[in-house]
Design a protein around this motif. Sequence first.
Motif, PDB file in Angstrom:
ATOM      1  N   THR A  16       0.839  -1.197   0.000  1.00  0.00           N
ATOM      2  CA  THR A  16       0.000   0.000   0.000  1.00  0.00           C
ATOM      3  C   THR A  16       0.874   1.247   0.000  1.00  0.00           C
ATOM      4  OG1 THR A  16      -0.051   0.146   2.407  1.00  0.00           O
ATOM      5  CG2 THR A  16      -1.773  -1.198   1.348  1.00  0.00           C
ATOM      6  N   GLU A  17       0.276   2.386  -0.285  1.00  0.00           N
ATOM      7  CA  GLU A  17       0.996   3.656  -0.224  1.00  0.00           C
ATOM      8  C   GLU A  17       1.542   3.886   1.188  1.00  0.00           C
ATOM      9  OE1 GLU A  17       1.865   5.893  -2.621  1.00  0.00           O
ATOM     10  OE2 GLU A  17       1.133   4.337  -3.965  1.00  0.00           O
ATOM     11  N   GLU A  18       0.773   3.506   2.187  1.00  0.00           N
ATOM     12  CA  GLU A  18       1.198   3.679   3.580  1.00  0.00           C
ATOM     13  C   GLU A  18       2.453   2.851   3.874  1.00  0.00           C
ATOM     14  OE1 GLU A  18      -0.640   2.332   7.777  1.00  0.00           O
ATOM     15  OE2 GLU A  18      -1.929   3.667   6.591  1.00  0.00           O
ATOM     16  N   GLU A  19       2.502   1.624   3.383  1.00  0.00           N
ATOM     17  CA  GLU A  19       3.680   0.773   3.595  1.00  0.00           C
ATOM     18  C   GLU A  19       4.902   1.330   2.873  1.00  0.00           C
ATOM     19  OE1 GLU A  19       1.953  -3.702   4.141  1.00  0.00           O
ATOM     20  OE2 GLU A  19       1.712  -2.764   2.158  1.00  0.00           O
ATOM     21  N   ILE A  20       4.707   1.828   1.667  1.00  0.00           N
ATOM     22  CA  ILE A  20       5.814   2.410   0.912  1.00  0.00           C
ATOM     23  C   ILE A  20       6.324   3.657   1.621  1.00  0.00           C
ATOM     24  CG2 ILE A  20       6.418   3.585  -1.245  1.00  0.00           C
ATOM     25  CD1 ILE A  20       4.521   1.569  -2.660  1.00  0.00           C
ATOM     26  N   ARG A  21       5.417   4.501   2.109  1.00  0.00           N
ATOM     27  CA  ARG A  21       5.834   5.710   2.822  1.00  0.00           C
ATOM     28  C   ARG A  21       6.554   5.371   4.119  1.00  0.00           C
ATOM     29  NH1 ARG A  21       5.460   9.319   6.490  1.00  0.00           N
ATOM     30  NH2 ARG A  21       5.537  11.537   6.064  1.00  0.00           N
ATOM     31  N   ALA A  22       6.076   4.352   4.839  1.00  0.00           N
ATOM     32  CA  ALA A  22       6.730   3.949   6.090  1.00  0.00           C
ATOM     33  C   ALA A  22       8.155   3.461   5.827  1.00  0.00           C
ATOM     34  CB  ALA A  22       5.913   2.857   6.781  1.00  0.00           C
ATOM     35  N   ALA A  23       8.354   2.710   4.750  1.00  0.00           N
ATOM     36  CA  ALA A  23       9.696   2.257   4.393  1.00  0.00           C
ATOM     37  C   ALA A  23      10.586   3.446   4.025  1.00  0.00           C
ATOM     38  CB  ALA A  23       9.631   1.261   3.244  1.00  0.00           C
ATOM     39  N   ALA A  24      10.032   4.389   3.273  1.00  0.00           N
ATOM     40  CA  ALA A  24      10.789   5.583   2.898  1.00  0.00           C
ATOM     41  C   ALA A  24      11.164   6.396   4.136  1.00  0.00           C
ATOM     42  CB  ALA A  24       9.980   6.443   1.927  1.00  0.00           C
ATOM     43  N   LEU A  25      10.245   6.529   5.066  1.00  0.00           N
ATOM     44  CA  LEU A  25      10.507   7.257   6.309  1.00  0.00           C
ATOM     45  C   LEU A  25      11.659   6.608   7.077  1.00  0.00           C
ATOM     46  CD1 LEU A  25       9.842   9.340   8.514  1.00  0.00           C
ATOM     47  CD2 LEU A  25       8.087   7.754   9.333  1.00  0.00           C
ATOM     48  N   GLN A  26      11.640   5.281   7.211  1.00  0.00           N
ATOM     49  CA  GLN A  26      12.711   4.586   7.918  1.00  0.00           C
ATOM     50  C   GLN A  26      14.051   4.775   7.211  1.00  0.00           C
ATOM     51  OE1 GLN A  26      12.779   3.092  10.879  1.00  0.00           O
ATOM     52  NE2 GLN A  26      10.674   3.759  11.141  1.00  0.00           N
ATOM     53  N   PHE A  27      14.031   4.717   5.873  1.00  0.00           N
ATOM     54  CA  PHE A  27      15.245   4.900   5.093  1.00  0.00           C
ATOM     55  C   PHE A  27      15.820   6.301   5.303  1.00  0.00           C
ATOM     56  CE2 PHE A  27      17.374   5.888   1.010  1.00  0.00           C
ATOM     57  CZ  PHE A  27      18.345   4.894   1.038  1.00  0.00           C
ATOM     58  N   VAL A  28      14.980   7.316   5.227  1.00  0.00           N
ATOM     59  CA  VAL A  28      15.440   8.699   5.403  1.00  0.00           C
ATOM     60  C   VAL A  28      15.932   8.918   6.836  1.00  0.00           C
ATOM     61  CG1 VAL A  28      14.700  11.129   5.386  1.00  0.00           C
ATOM     62  CG2 VAL A  28      14.047   9.602   3.520  1.00  0.00           C
ATOM     63  N   ARG A  29      15.239   8.345   7.802  1.00  0.00           N
ATOM     64  CA  ARG A  29      15.705   8.450   9.194  1.00  0.00           C
ATOM     65  C   ARG A  29      17.096   7.851   9.347  1.00  0.00           C
ATOM     66  NH1 ARG A  29      10.259   6.698  12.556  1.00  0.00           N
ATOM     67  NH2 ARG A  29       9.368   8.787  12.652  1.00  0.00           N
ATOM     68  N   LYS A  30      17.309   6.692   8.730  1.00  0.00           N
ATOM     69  CA  LYS A  30      18.597   6.020   8.834  1.00  0.00           C
ATOM     70  C   LYS A  30      19.696   6.854   8.183  1.00  0.00           C
ATOM     71  CE  LYS A  30      21.011   2.327   9.868  1.00  0.00           C
ATOM     72  NZ  LYS A  30      21.131   1.824  11.226  1.00  0.00           N
ATOM     73  N   LEU A  31      19.430   7.360   6.977  1.00  0.00           N
ATOM     74  CA  LEU A  31      20.438   8.149   6.270  1.00  0.00           C
ATOM     75  C   LEU A  31      20.775   9.444   6.992  1.00  0.00           C
ATOM     76  CD1 LEU A  31      19.414   7.897   2.508  1.00  0.00           C
ATOM     77  CD2 LEU A  31      21.324   6.793   3.643  1.00  0.00           C
ATOM     78  N   SER A  32      19.740  10.108   7.504  1.00  0.00           N
ATOM     79  CA  SER A  32      19.950  11.418   8.122  1.00  0.00           C
ATOM     80  C   SER A  32      20.453  11.321   9.557  1.00  0.00           C
ATOM     81  CB  SER A  32      18.650  12.225   8.107  1.00  0.00           C
ATOM     82  OG  SER A  32      17.696  11.642   8.976  1.00  0.00           O
TER      83      SER A  32
END
Length: 91
Positions: A16-32
Amino acid sequence: MCRNIKTLFNFDPPATEEEIRAAALQFVRKLSGFNAPSKANQAAFDRAIAEVSEVARALVSSLVTSAEPRNRDLEANRAQARSAARFPPRS
């Protein structure tokens, strides 16, 4: 690899869009390195999440496989069993 980022490809029903956004959020948190950015960095953080979500959505929708789609409930049960084995209840 972030442990909280889940595989999104080849599931029935699709991610779902929500799952994709949650994965993106975790990725950005990790990178930043930020769990929650400062006000000065909020716009850049939000823009990065939107861009990573867009790229992830494009990737997942363009991938192909001959394998049968995985069942979400079955995979969730397997993950719970692995977690229980790794972290048994304390006495």
